[in-house]
Design an enzyme around this catalytic site. Sequence first.
Site, short mmCIF file in Angstrom:
data_model
loop_
_atom_site.label_atom_id
_atom_site.label_comp_id
_atom_site.label_asym_id
_atom_site.label_seq_id
_atom_site.Cartn_x
_atom_site.Cartn_y
_atom_site.Cartn_z
N PRO A 160 -6.61 -0.58 -2.18
CA PRO A 160 -6.60 -1.57 -1.09
C PRO A 160 -5.18 -1.89 -0.66
CG PRO A 160 -8.03 -2.26 -2.92
CD PRO A 160 -7.23 -1.09 -3.40
N GLY A 161 -5.03 -2.29 0.59
CA GLY A 161 -3.71 -2.67 1.09
C GLY A 161 -3.23 -1.72 2.17
N ILE A 162 -2.03 -1.97 2.66
CA ILE A 162 -1.45 -1.15 3.71
C ILE A 162 -1.02 0.19 3.13
CG2 ILE A 162 0.43 -0.99 5.39
CD1 ILE A 162 0.48 -4.07 5.42
N LYS A 165 0.13 6.92 -8.11
CA LYS A 165 0.93 7.14 -6.91
C LYS A 165 1.37 8.61 -6.85
CE LYS A 165 3.86 3.73 -6.08
NZ LYS A 165 4.90 2.65 -6.25
N GLY A 198 1.05 3.47 2.43
CA GLY A 198 2.47 3.77 2.49
C GLY A 198 2.74 5.06 3.24
N ASP A 216 7.75 -0.92 -14.38
CA ASP A 216 7.97 0.37 -15.03
C ASP A 216 6.92 1.36 -14.53
OD1 ASP A 216 9.15 2.22 -16.68
OD2 ASP A 216 8.12 1.54 -18.49
#
Length: 597
Positions: A326-328, A346, A330, A381
């Site tokens: 969820p979220g904007i 990621k 990248g 981290d």
Amino acid sequence: MFPRRFDDSRAFEIARALIEGFDRHYRLFREASAAAKRRFEQADWHGQQRAQAQRIEFYDQRVNEAVARLRADYTIEALSMDTWQQAKLHYIGLLTNHHQPELAETFFNSVTAKLLHRSYFRNDFIFVRPAISTEYIENDEPAARPTYRAYYPSKDNLPQTWARIIDNFQLQRPFQDLGRDCERVTAAMLSELGGIRPRANFQIQVLSSLFYRNKGAYLVGKIINGFNETPVALAIVHGDDGRLVVDAALFGEDDLLMIFSYARAYFMVDMEIPSAYVQFLRSLMPRKPRSELYTALGLQKQGKNMFYRDFLAHLRHSSDKFRIAPGIKGMVMLVFDLPSFPYVFKVIKDFYPPPKDTSREQIKGKYLLVKQHDRVGRMADTLEYSNVAFPRQRFEEELVAELQHHCPSVVETDGDMLVIKHVYIERRMIPLNIYLQEADAEQLARAVVEYGNAIKDLVAANIFPGDMLWKNFGVTRHGKVVFYDYDEIEYLTDCNFRRVPPARNEEDEMSGEVWYRVGPKDVFPETFEPFLLGNPQVRETFMAHHAELLDAGFWQAHKARIQAGHVHDVFPYEPAKRFRSSRPADSSHEPQGAPHG
């Protein structure tokens, strides 16, 4: 499956070469950690920072040396599966009385992973599960230091007991007034515990090595009284006259969790038996995974290994699917998560839309910079993995399509598995932009203050975040604001902070384009305002606490101090926890309202 016989002499030679490689690694690791005491005593802060960064590279250097040795001595491709199985069993035999068997098993895995195909990554050839127990390992050498020491005070001699505890670390630098400090510690202890009624087993247990990080040394232990156990840590720092002071006494699991946060640099601790230290620390912080404790002690490869075992166990006992986080979204990273697992994954994309001008190697370099730098409690981290195989059926189709579109060079299908060749894993946090949207007025104000504090702590550590948008910061369960998007991060001292020059004429003033020259490392802090302060309540709080962040002079002043060799104090506890007259001369953040850590 076991080999039918041990008839290949090369197998034992391989096992012996690997254990020699590991023993060399841990000897050098321990020497670097032990030397932290001398650097602390001498106030060699730059040396401490260099040693912390260099120690991170030790493991990969020793692994590469072992790989080179085996390739030079053997034709790896000609060795049979039977030989590798025998080598593993010989290796287990060599670990029977070893003091770091779990670390040595991970070292074996790291070396063989570079020599064998992924299809060999199963329990016959590597240590998928531990083979040697780490319970009750003892160092029986006559002069050996125990893992922890126990002290048995009475109600009336607590200050004297604390003085003896601190004296036993034999710090070669005088204290300002150790008696005064121990009186303060005792008063804080009695306040925390609501007074003391000693039971039959009233004792204080303290780990035998101090924990060194940056400009502080931490004594870590617990107070036992009857059935009650209270974690305790004392922070020892250099006072304003150069002599030592006990800066704070911290009690309880939450205080220790802040000290051992995943957003902080790794400790330097001299340990003969690291598993015993982890076991002791888990008694203080039972909610903290063992993997994170190994990592906090500087044994990040062991932390990675244990984290991955925990992850595989979670997959076996869950059924939800990986999804786009969820979220904007990248521009540089594709981020996904598993709702039931408190981490995000990621993956660097293969291409980036303008105006992004970067490369995969540059991005990996930024993440390495963060790994080696003092993270001052403000940068998460990351765990970096190669060739991670995920069950394909556990992925939502939308996520698979995104991976295949944005990251085709690092994603491949192998049977029923989806293999990602390179991935970073971080603790999941609430993105700050989402948190602000859902927060009430009090939560919003507190988060905005914390956001500014986070930036000031990064500045103190010589870090410019680059992209300061709210979406690049997260909120932890303790309410801390932490930065986690590193693709534009820079050393503060590499940046050129400027004021926007006045417009030359009305046309410049009305222009939507930049009319002045902008160099590649130029930063104009006053231009942050339109992107950050659109919300009136956010603006009011930000300007009341952190208006200086929009002033180039603030950044220039900090840059100049760092270039002059100054190392700031940033501590992992709030200013209110500090004994008031023990503050060093550089309490650089307090006028700005930022907590230490």
